[in-house]
Enzyme design. Structure first.
Site, PDB file in Angstrom:
ATOM      1  N   LYS A 199      40.279 -98.909  37.645  1.00 47.35           N
ATOM      2  CA  LYS A 199      38.919 -99.249  38.113  1.00 47.35           C
ATOM      3  C   LYS A 199      37.986 -98.876  36.967  1.00 47.35           C
ATOM      4  O   LYS A 199      37.800 -97.710  36.655  1.00 47.35           O
ATOM      5  CB  LYS A 199      38.587 -98.443  39.371  1.00 47.35           C
ATOM      6  CG  LYS A 199      37.590 -99.082  40.307  1.00 47.35           C
ATOM      7  CD  LYS A 199      36.193 -99.282  39.730  1.00 47.35           C
ATOM      8  CE  LYS A 199      35.294 -98.088  39.966  1.00 47.35           C
ATOM      9  NZ  LYS A 199      34.023 -98.177  39.198  1.00 47.35           N
TER      10      LYS A 199
ATOM     11  N   GLU B 123      39.778 -84.804  36.414  1.00 44.25           N
ATOM     12  CA  GLU B 123      39.121 -84.303  35.196  1.00 44.25           C
ATOM     13  C   GLU B 123      37.625 -84.409  35.452  1.00 44.25           C
ATOM     14  O   GLU B 123      37.060 -85.495  35.404  1.00 44.25           O
ATOM     15  CB  GLU B 123      39.525 -85.158  33.986  1.00 44.25           C
ATOM     16  CG  GLU B 123      41.023 -85.191  33.705  1.00 44.25           C
ATOM     17  CD  GLU B 123      41.556 -83.868  33.186  1.00 44.25           C
ATOM     18  OE1 GLU B 123      40.748 -83.033  32.740  1.00 44.25           O
ATOM     19  OE2 GLU B 123      42.773 -83.652  33.269  1.00 44.25           O
TER      20      GLU B 123
ATOM     21  N   CYS C  30      31.664 -84.305  29.086  1.00 44.19           N
ATOM     22  CA  CYS C  30      32.026 -83.255  30.041  1.00 44.19           C
ATOM     23  C   CYS C  30      32.099 -81.917  29.327  1.00 44.19           C
ATOM     24  O   CYS C  30      31.889 -80.870  29.912  1.00 44.19           O
ATOM     25  CB  CYS C  30      33.366 -83.583  30.691  1.00 44.19           C
ATOM     26  SG  CYS C  30      34.665 -83.886  29.493  1.00 44.19           S
TER      27      CYS C  30
ATOM     28  N   GLN D 272      20.238 -92.158  35.840  1.00 46.71           N
ATOM     29  CA  GLN D 272      20.692 -90.856  35.284  1.00 46.71           C
ATOM     30  C   GLN D 272      19.553 -90.214  34.498  1.00 46.71           C
ATOM     31  O   GLN D 272      19.357 -89.001  34.550  1.00 46.71           O
ATOM     32  CB  GLN D 272      21.889 -91.065  34.344  1.00 46.71           C
ATOM     33  CG  GLN D 272      23.089 -91.692  34.996  1.00 46.71           C
ATOM     34  CD  GLN D 272      24.149 -90.661  35.363  1.00 46.71           C
ATOM     35  OE1 GLN D 272      23.817 -89.594  35.834  1.00 46.71           O
ATOM     36  NE2 GLN D 272      25.401 -90.990  35.156  1.00 46.71           N
TER      37      GLN D 272
ATOM     38  N   GLU E  69      25.668 -79.465  36.462  1.00 45.18           N
ATOM     39  CA  GLU E  69      25.792 -80.303  35.270  1.00 45.18           C
ATOM     40  C   GLU E  69      24.695 -81.369  35.264  1.00 45.18           C
ATOM     41  O   GLU E  69      24.399 -81.957  36.296  1.00 45.18           O
ATOM     42  CB  GLU E  69      27.163 -80.980  35.302  1.00 45.18           C
ATOM     43  CG  GLU E  69      27.466 -81.779  34.064  1.00 45.18           C
ATOM     44  CD  GLU E  69      28.732 -82.611  34.212  1.00 45.18           C
ATOM     45  OE1 GLU E  69      28.920 -83.219  35.287  1.00 45.18           O
ATOM     46  OE2 GLU E  69      29.519 -82.655  33.267  1.00 45.18           O
TER      47      GLU E  69
END
Ligand code: NAD
Length: 483
Positions: A176, A251, A285, A330, A380
């Site tokens: 995906k 992850e 990340c 974002q 985060e």
């Protein structure tokens, strides 16, 4: 570079539209203008992809691993031949520079090469038995259909991280694509087809998470779900796939500490803080977002860091330091988070707002006077925003480094062997680095995090083979009277 006007799915090695004919726009983050449209897959399209992969899997599993490796090698060669084109697409979709996109593509190629060669190893284990005339070993078995779901930040690397290890183990896969980087996944599908990968072994579906990702996670024929993305979505995936005992590899996010001790080489620490916090516009990340500084050097380090941050060049050119955020929403989340921190008393040393418009640019941002327990310290942001904290000594630095729901990467800057080794030993993270950035992923090394940064699995490296294969114990008994 050719990006199709409408990005299709790849099912059975054919470009396919979706059942509803719905589509969604993909915008260029650098300009805010339409880059292309993308088919909007739903459960029916996912079903088609999974059934195709299911059909293809048993024949693929029959191909000896060495031959599977040679097939993957053909894909790697295709990527090498079209490296420029892939990099152009990655750059166009993400807004990162061509130079960075080319480097990322090189990393994806190196990773493909590593797993292609794993076909010649794919080691099991031979061991002893407690019983005479009995031989014991383990062999690796494929799981079946792998459901692979990825984030957009390093799109070609993310595709490679999942697809190559899944396929070398004899699984087929449904990937995906990230909705923000559809064309990168599309060109990978084209390269795989050109390389001769049998139809159905890799299907690629485009669409939104809840519409195209969720049905893949819930599908009873998907034996393993491997996910790179946010902790929030990871939690849902763990629950849904766990319910039916599918294997899950997660992850997830990070809020990574970089410690600057009073004996650090400050220039080196500043250099790596800039790269850790701002490269790829902080959309890593592993990005360093909590900078923990000994009070003796706090002002000296802060002032140099702010000065160097002022000099960063923002844009999409090869000599720019950072590009845009992947999308407007974002960007708006980040601006709101910084405004909230400011209202709670944080000092904005630099940045804090949109850099320019059009395009989704966030100015590189440094904050201080932030409570380590505040939301902005604990969550985060996935953007070019770092917070500076002042500590009195090593113990306080270590405690603050560990005071996070995440545990992905960490770094310490010191000339002391004792501090360096102690930090490596005690910091609660999956990756730790001495005297460089919060970086850490090489194709042959296992990457992953503790706490809410993952569920304990590691990819890539040979460790990823444990995600994508099942172990089978084989016992062979012989009868000496038959010799
Ligand atoms: P995201 O979680 O919003 O989306 C990631 C992927 O999941 C996308 O393809 C999305 O469509 C899909 N998705 C969303 N909702 C879903 C659902 N309900 N079911 C199934 N799939 C769904 O993350 P993002 O904002 O695209 O990416 C940023 C995040 O990824 C950050 O948290 C970052 O730290 C993380 N990340 C982690 C690593 C790592 O290796 N640990 C690497 C890169 C990015």
């Amino acid at each position: 570079m050719v990006i199709p006007k409408l990005i299709p799915n790849w099912i059975d090695a054919q470009e396919q539209m979706v059942a509803t004919s719905e589509k969604f726009p993909k915008l260029d983050p650098a300009t805010g203008k339409l880059l292309c449209e993308v088919v909007r897959s739903k459960a029916a399209d996912v079903e088609k992809a999974v059934q195709s992969s299911k059909k293809a899997q048993s024949a693929w599993a029959e191909v000896p691993p060495v031959q599977r490796g040679l097939m993957l090698h053909e894909i790697v060669l295709g990527m090498k031949n079209r490296q420029k084109e892939i990099a152009e697409i990655v750059a166009a979709e993400t807004g990162k520079s061509y130079k960075d996109a080319y480097g990322e593509t090189g990393g994806a190629i190196a990773l493909g090469l590593f797993y292609a060669s794993e076909g010649q190893r794919l080691y099991g284990r031979t061991t002893t038995s407690g019983t005479p005339n009995k031989y014991a070993m383990t062999v690796r078995m494929p799981l079946g259909v792998a459901g692979l779901i990825i984030a957009a930040n390093t799109p070609i690397a993310n595709v490679a991280w999942k697809v190559f290890p899944a396929l070398i183990c004899g699984n087929s896969a449904v990937l995906k694509a990230a909705e923000n980087t559809p064309a990168t996944a599309w060109i990978f599908g084209e390269i795989a087809k050109e390389a001769g990968l049998p139809p159905g072994v890799l299907n690629i579906i485009q669409g939104y998470g809840e519409e195209a990702g969720a049905p893949l996670v819930a599908h009873p024929d998907v034996a393993v779900v491997s996910f790179t993305g946010s902790t929030e979505v990871g939690r849902i995936i763990q629950r849904v796939a766990g319910e039916r005992f599918a294997r899950v590899s997660l992850e997830l996010g990070g809020k990574n500490p970089l410690v600057v001790c009073d004996d650090a080489d400050l220039d080196n620490a500043v250099k790596w803080t800039l790269l850790s916090a701002f490269s790829n516009a902080g959309q890593r990340c592993a990005s360093g977002s909590r900078i923990i500084i000994f009070e003796e050097v706090y002002e000296a380090f802060r002032d140099r860091l702010v000065e160097k941050t002022k000099q960063l060049k923002i844009g999409t050119a090869d000599d720019d330091d950072l590009g845009p955020i992947i999308n407007e929403s974002q960007l708006q989340n980040m601006i709101a988070a910084v405004a909230k921190a400011k209202a709670a008393g944080a000092t904005i040393l630099i940045g804090g707002d949109r850099f320019s418009s059009p395009g989704f640019y966030m100015a590189p941002t440094l904050l201080e006077n932030v409570d380590p327990q505040a939301e902005i310290s604990q969550c985060e942001l996935f953007g070019p925003i770092a917070i500076l904290y002042r500590v009195k000594d090593f113990e306080e630095a270590l405690a603050l480094a560990n005071d996070s729901p995440y545990g992905l990467t960490a770094s310490i800057h010191t000339r002391s062997l004792h501090r360096a080794v102690r930090f490596c030993d005690k910091v609660r993270s999956g990756v730790v680095v001495v005297n460089a950035g919060t970086y850490g992923s090489e194709p042959h090394m296992p990457f992953g995090g503790l706490k809410q940064s993952g569920n304990g699995t590691r990819e890539p490296g040979t460790e990823a083979l444990d995600v994508y294969s099942e172990l089978k114990d084989v016992y062979i008994n012989i009868d000496p009277s038959q010799l």
